[in-house]
Design a protein around this motif. Structure first.
Motif, PDB file in Angstrom:
ATOM      1  N   LEU A 163     -72.434 -28.315  20.057  1.00 57.32           N
ATOM      2  CA  LEU A 163     -72.127 -29.153  21.227  1.00 57.32           C
ATOM      3  C   LEU A 163     -72.625 -30.583  21.004  1.00 57.32           C
ATOM      4  CD1 LEU A 163     -72.905 -26.678  24.153  1.00 57.32           C
ATOM      5  CD2 LEU A 163     -70.692 -27.244  23.164  1.00 57.32           C
ATOM      6  N   ILE A 164     -73.754 -30.697  20.324  1.00 59.80           N
ATOM      7  CA  ILE A 164     -74.293 -32.044  20.066  1.00 59.80           C
ATOM      8  C   ILE A 164     -73.407 -32.813  19.076  1.00 59.80           C
ATOM      9  CG2 ILE A 164     -75.925 -31.636  18.153  1.00 59.80           C
ATOM     10  CD1 ILE A 164     -77.998 -33.186  19.914  1.00 59.80           C
ATOM     11  N   ASP A 165     -72.822 -32.094  18.098  1.00 60.33           N
ATOM     12  CA  ASP A 165     -71.883 -32.726  17.157  1.00 60.33           C
ATOM     13  C   ASP A 165     -70.680 -33.289  17.902  1.00 60.33           C
ATOM     14  OD1 ASP A 165     -73.350 -31.958  14.926  1.00 60.33           O
ATOM     15  OD2 ASP A 165     -72.233 -30.090  14.647  1.00 60.33           O
ATOM     16  N   LEU A 166     -70.156 -32.497  18.809  1.00 54.10           N
ATOM     17  CA  LEU A 166     -68.909 -32.864  19.495  1.00 54.10           C
ATOM     18  C   LEU A 166     -69.121 -33.927  20.573  1.00 54.10           C
ATOM     19  CD1 LEU A 166     -67.531 -29.239  19.771  1.00 54.10           C
ATOM     20  CD2 LEU A 166     -66.552 -31.055  18.379  1.00 54.10           C
ATOM     21  N   ASP A 167     -70.338 -33.941  21.168  1.00 56.56           N
ATOM     22  CA  ASP A 167     -70.702 -34.952  22.180  1.00 56.56           C
ATOM     23  C   ASP A 167     -69.613 -35.064  23.259  1.00 56.56           C
ATOM     24  OD1 ASP A 167     -72.442 -36.724  23.264  1.00 56.56           O
ATOM     25  OD2 ASP A 167     -71.945 -38.408  21.952  1.00 56.56           O
ATOM     26  N   ILE A 168     -69.198 -33.906  23.758  1.00 56.79           N
ATOM     27  CA  ILE A 168     -68.043 -33.835  24.667  1.00 56.79           C
ATOM     28  C   ILE A 168     -68.278 -34.599  25.970  1.00 56.79           C
ATOM     29  CG2 ILE A 168     -66.754 -32.197  26.131  1.00 56.79           C
ATOM     30  CD1 ILE A 168     -66.939 -30.266  23.659  1.00 56.79           C
ATOM     31  N   ARG A 169     -69.493 -34.512  26.490  1.00 61.39           N
ATOM     32  CA  ARG A 169     -69.773 -35.186  27.771  1.00 61.39           C
ATOM     33  C   ARG A 169     -69.619 -36.706  27.647  1.00 61.39           C
ATOM     34  NH1 ARG A 169     -75.148 -34.507  31.554  1.00 61.39           N
ATOM     35  NH2 ARG A 169     -74.376 -35.729  33.291  1.00 61.39           N
ATOM     36  N   ALA A 170     -70.173 -37.265  26.558  1.00 59.36           N
ATOM     37  CA  ALA A 170     -70.096 -38.720  26.368  1.00 59.36           C
ATOM     38  C   ALA A 170     -68.670 -39.170  26.068  1.00 59.36           C
ATOM     39  CB  ALA A 170     -71.026 -39.154  25.244  1.00 59.36           C
ATOM     40  N   LYS A 171     -67.940 -38.382  25.272  1.00 61.22           N
ATOM     41  CA  LYS A 171     -66.593 -38.799  24.846  1.00 61.22           C
ATOM     42  C   LYS A 171     -65.530 -38.582  25.920  1.00 61.22           C
ATOM     43  CE  LYS A 171     -67.107 -37.987  19.890  1.00 61.22           C
ATOM     44  NZ  LYS A 171     -66.798 -37.020  18.826  1.00 61.22           N
ATOM     45  N   TYR A 172     -65.670 -37.476  26.666  1.00 61.62           N
ATOM     46  CA  TYR A 172     -64.578 -37.105  27.583  1.00 61.62           C
ATOM     47  C   TYR A 172     -64.995 -37.017  29.059  1.00 61.62           C
ATOM     48  CZ  TYR A 172     -62.683 -35.802  23.064  1.00 61.62           C
ATOM     49  OH  TYR A 172     -62.274 -35.817  21.752  1.00 61.62           O
ATOM     50  N   GLY A 173     -66.288 -37.065  29.337  1.00 60.62           N
ATOM     51  CA  GLY A 173     -66.742 -37.025  30.733  1.00 60.62           C
ATOM     52  C   GLY A 173     -66.712 -35.652  31.369  1.00 60.62           C
ATOM     53  N   VAL A 174     -66.611 -34.587  30.537  1.00 61.83           N
ATOM     54  CA  VAL A 174     -66.628 -33.223  31.091  1.00 61.83           C
ATOM     55  C   VAL A 174     -67.879 -32.494  30.609  1.00 61.83           C
ATOM     56  CG1 VAL A 174     -64.114 -33.067  31.246  1.00 61.83           C
ATOM     57  CG2 VAL A 174     -65.254 -32.224  29.195  1.00 61.83           C
ATOM     58  N   ASN A 175     -68.276 -31.483  31.350  1.00 60.29           N
ATOM     59  CA  ASN A 175     -69.451 -30.677  30.987  1.00 60.29           C
ATOM     60  C   ASN A 175     -69.030 -29.255  30.639  1.00 60.29           C
ATOM     61  OD1 ASN A 175     -71.843 -32.377  31.413  1.00 60.29           O
ATOM     62  ND2 ASN A 175     -71.075 -32.495  33.503  1.00 60.29           N
ATOM     63  N   VAL A 203     -65.340 -25.332  31.474  1.00 62.86           N
ATOM     64  CA  VAL A 203     -65.514 -26.784  31.541  1.00 62.86           C
ATOM     65  C   VAL A 203     -65.356 -27.259  32.974  1.00 62.86           C
ATOM     66  CG1 VAL A 203     -64.437 -28.947  30.800  1.00 62.86           C
ATOM     67  CG2 VAL A 203     -64.632 -27.068  29.195  1.00 62.86           C
ATOM     68  N   ILE A 204     -66.225 -28.184  33.404  1.00 63.52           N
ATOM     69  CA  ILE A 204     -66.120 -28.759  34.747  1.00 63.52           C
ATOM     70  C   ILE A 204     -65.995 -30.277  34.624  1.00 63.52           C
ATOM     71  CG2 ILE A 204     -68.647 -28.896  35.081  1.00 63.52           C
ATOM     72  CD1 ILE A 204     -68.129 -28.132  38.040  1.00 63.52           C
ATOM     73  N   GLY A 205     -65.137 -30.862  35.451  1.00 66.77           N
ATOM     74  CA  GLY A 205     -64.972 -32.312  35.409  1.00 66.77           C
ATOM     75  C   GLY A 205     -63.781 -32.735  36.246  1.00 66.77           C
ATOM     76  N   SER A 206     -63.450 -34.017  36.197  1.00 67.19           N
ATOM     77  CA  SER A 206     -62.262 -34.485  36.924  1.00 67.19           C
ATOM     78  C   SER A 206     -61.025 -33.975  36.198  1.00 67.19           C
ATOM     79  CB  SER A 206     -62.244 -36.014  36.989  1.00 67.19           C
ATOM     80  OG  SER A 206     -61.883 -36.548  35.737  1.00 67.19           O
ATOM     81  N   ASP A 207     -59.928 -33.822  36.945  1.00 64.01           N
ATOM     82  CA  ASP A 207     -58.682 -33.333  36.348  1.00 64.01           C
ATOM     83  C   ASP A 207     -58.260 -34.214  35.177  1.00 64.01           C
ATOM     84  OD1 ASP A 207     -58.684 -31.393  38.268  1.00 64.01           O
ATOM     85  OD2 ASP A 207     -57.305 -32.420  39.605  1.00 64.01           O
ATOM     86  N   LEU A 208     -58.397 -35.542  35.350  1.00 58.38           N
ATOM     87  CA  LEU A 208     -58.004 -36.484  34.289  1.00 58.38           C
ATOM     88  C   LEU A 208     -58.819 -36.255  33.022  1.00 58.38           C
ATOM     89  CD1 LEU A 208     -57.615 -39.830  36.277  1.00 58.38           C
ATOM     90  CD2 LEU A 208     -55.797 -38.559  35.124  1.00 58.38           C
ATOM     91  N   ASP A 209     -60.137 -36.078  33.190  1.00 59.82           N
ATOM     92  CA  ASP A 209     -61.016 -35.892  32.029  1.00 59.82           C
ATOM     93  C   ASP A 209     -60.769 -34.552  31.339  1.00 59.82           C
ATOM     94  OD1 ASP A 209     -62.175 -38.370  32.262  1.00 59.82           O
ATOM     95  OD2 ASP A 209     -63.847 -37.665  33.500  1.00 59.82           O
ATOM     96  N   ILE A 210     -60.525 -33.500  32.138  1.00 57.33           N
ATOM     97  CA  ILE A 210     -60.244 -32.180  31.545  1.00 57.33           C
ATOM     98  C   ILE A 210     -58.984 -32.262  30.684  1.00 57.33           C
ATOM     99  CG2 ILE A 210     -59.512 -29.801  32.064  1.00 57.33           C
ATOM    100  CD1 ILE A 210     -61.444 -29.884  34.477  1.00 57.33           C
ATOM    101  N   HIS A 211     -57.948 -32.934  31.199  1.00 63.53           N
ATOM    102  CA  HIS A 211     -56.700 -33.038  30.443  1.00 63.53           C
ATOM    103  C   HIS A 211     -56.878 -33.912  29.199  1.00 63.53           C
ATOM    104  CE1 HIS A 211     -54.196 -30.628  32.954  1.00 63.53           C
ATOM    105  NE2 HIS A 211     -54.609 -31.262  34.036  1.00 63.53           N
ATOM    106  N   ARG A 212     -57.682 -34.954  29.329  1.00 67.20           N
ATOM    107  CA  ARG A 212     -57.952 -35.835  28.186  1.00 67.20           C
ATOM    108  C   ARG A 212     -58.665 -35.049  27.077  1.00 67.20           C
ATOM    109  NH1 ARG A 212     -61.678 -40.123  27.458  1.00 67.20           N
ATOM    110  NH2 ARG A 212     -62.797 -39.424  29.300  1.00 67.20           N
ATOM    111  N   PHE A 213     -59.661 -34.232  27.493  1.00 75.31           N
ATOM    112  CA  PHE A 213     -60.406 -33.405  26.534  1.00 75.31           C
ATOM    113  C   PHE A 213     -59.459 -32.405  25.861  1.00 75.31           C
ATOM    114  CE2 PHE A 213     -62.681 -29.219  26.183  1.00 75.31           C
ATOM    115  CZ  PHE A 213     -63.284 -29.494  24.952  1.00 75.31           C
ATOM    116  N   GLU A 214     -58.649 -31.739  26.683  1.00 69.96           N
ATOM    117  CA  GLU A 214     -57.746 -30.710  26.149  1.00 69.96           C
ATOM    118  C   GLU A 214     -56.743 -31.317  25.167  1.00 69.96           C
ATOM    119  OE1 GLU A 214     -54.470 -28.148  25.633  1.00 69.96           O
ATOM    120  OE2 GLU A 214     -54.280 -29.902  26.909  1.00 69.96           O
ATOM    121  N   LYS A 215     -56.215 -32.510  25.490  1.00 69.49           N
ATOM    122  CA  LYS A 215     -55.215 -33.159  24.637  1.00 69.49           C
ATOM    123  C   LYS A 215     -55.804 -33.701  23.343  1.00 69.49           C
ATOM    124  CE  LYS A 215     -51.240 -34.779  27.216  1.00 69.49           C
ATOM    125  NZ  LYS A 215     -50.844 -35.662  28.278  1.00 69.49           N
TER     126      LYS A 215
END
Length: 219
Positions: A163-175, A203-215
């Motif tokens: 998870l630290i490698d991917l840094d998902i929260r910082a990059k995409y705003g999701v947890n 994953v929890i976050g705004s709809d926009l951020d979830i879709h951004r992460f998924e894409k």
């Protein structure tokens, strides 16, 4: 002790809740104004009663106040839904979940004290649309107009990274609040947790951020 529920309104939505609660071994009182619908659930629910729930004395006589959770699943009659919710609140029911027909109805329900308001058709539509659009999104639960929880399957692009490698929260705003791995569920996974192929990320976050992460992260 078994959990005890009341479900008011035995249409398609209310009926499915009664069936599911009974499957989960809860005690359920099923109520509808239509004797025919009540007859349908007489063999399924713990108790099935024909009653007009906009009549306060009828509700009081059923001992509704003693149940910990009441679900108001009244179909098209918005006035009956609002009146029933209001009476349940006045009687002192601890928790009330109500089906809303539209945003205006939902707003009124929240104002008069409904603890939880659900939009089953809209929520189901959103789930189905997300599942159709993406092979990775397995389930989608709307928390509000802008925020959701999604179950996303990890593919080879994420596998092998922590998870630290991917840094998902910082990059995409999701947890990532949990990881399902076969029969195991890791809640609040550590930053050094390595994602495995086919892990299910909750994953929890705004709809926009979830879709951004998924894409961006999975394609």
């Amino acid at each position: 002790m078994k959990k005890e529920f009341v479900v008011i309104g035995l249409g398609r939505f209310g009926g499915s809740i009664v069936n599911e609660l009974v499957e989960l071994e809860a005690d359920v009182m099923a109520i509808d104004i239509s004797p025919d619908r009540v007859e349908e659930f007489a063999q399924i629910a713990t108790t099935a009663v024909a009653a007009d729930t906009t009549d306060e004395s009828a509700l009081r006589s059923l001992g509704i106040r003693n149940f910990e959770h009441v679900v108001v699943a009244i179909g098209e009659n918005i006035q009956a839904s609002i009146l029933t919710t209001l009476i349940l609140k006045e009687i002192g029911v601890k928790k009330i979940t109500v089906k809303a027909q539209n945003d205006y109805h939902a707003k009124v329900l929240r104002k008069i004290g409904a603890d939880q308001v659900v939009h089953p058709e809209r929520d189901m539509g959103k789930r189905i649309a997300n599942n159709l659009v993406s092979n990775n999104i397995l389930d989608y639960l709307e928390l509000s107009d802008e925020y959701s929880i999604a179950e996303i399957r990890a593919n080879e692009k994420l596998a092998g990274f922590t998870l630290i490698d991917l840094d998902i929260r910082a990059k995409y705003g999701v947890n990532i609040v949990a990881i399902k791995r076969e029969a195991q569920i890791l809640v609040s996974p550590a930053a050094i947790e390595e994602i495995q192929l086919n892990d299910i990320l909750i994953v929890i976050g705004s709809d926009l951020d979830i879709h951004r992460f998924e894409k961006k992260a999975l394609h």
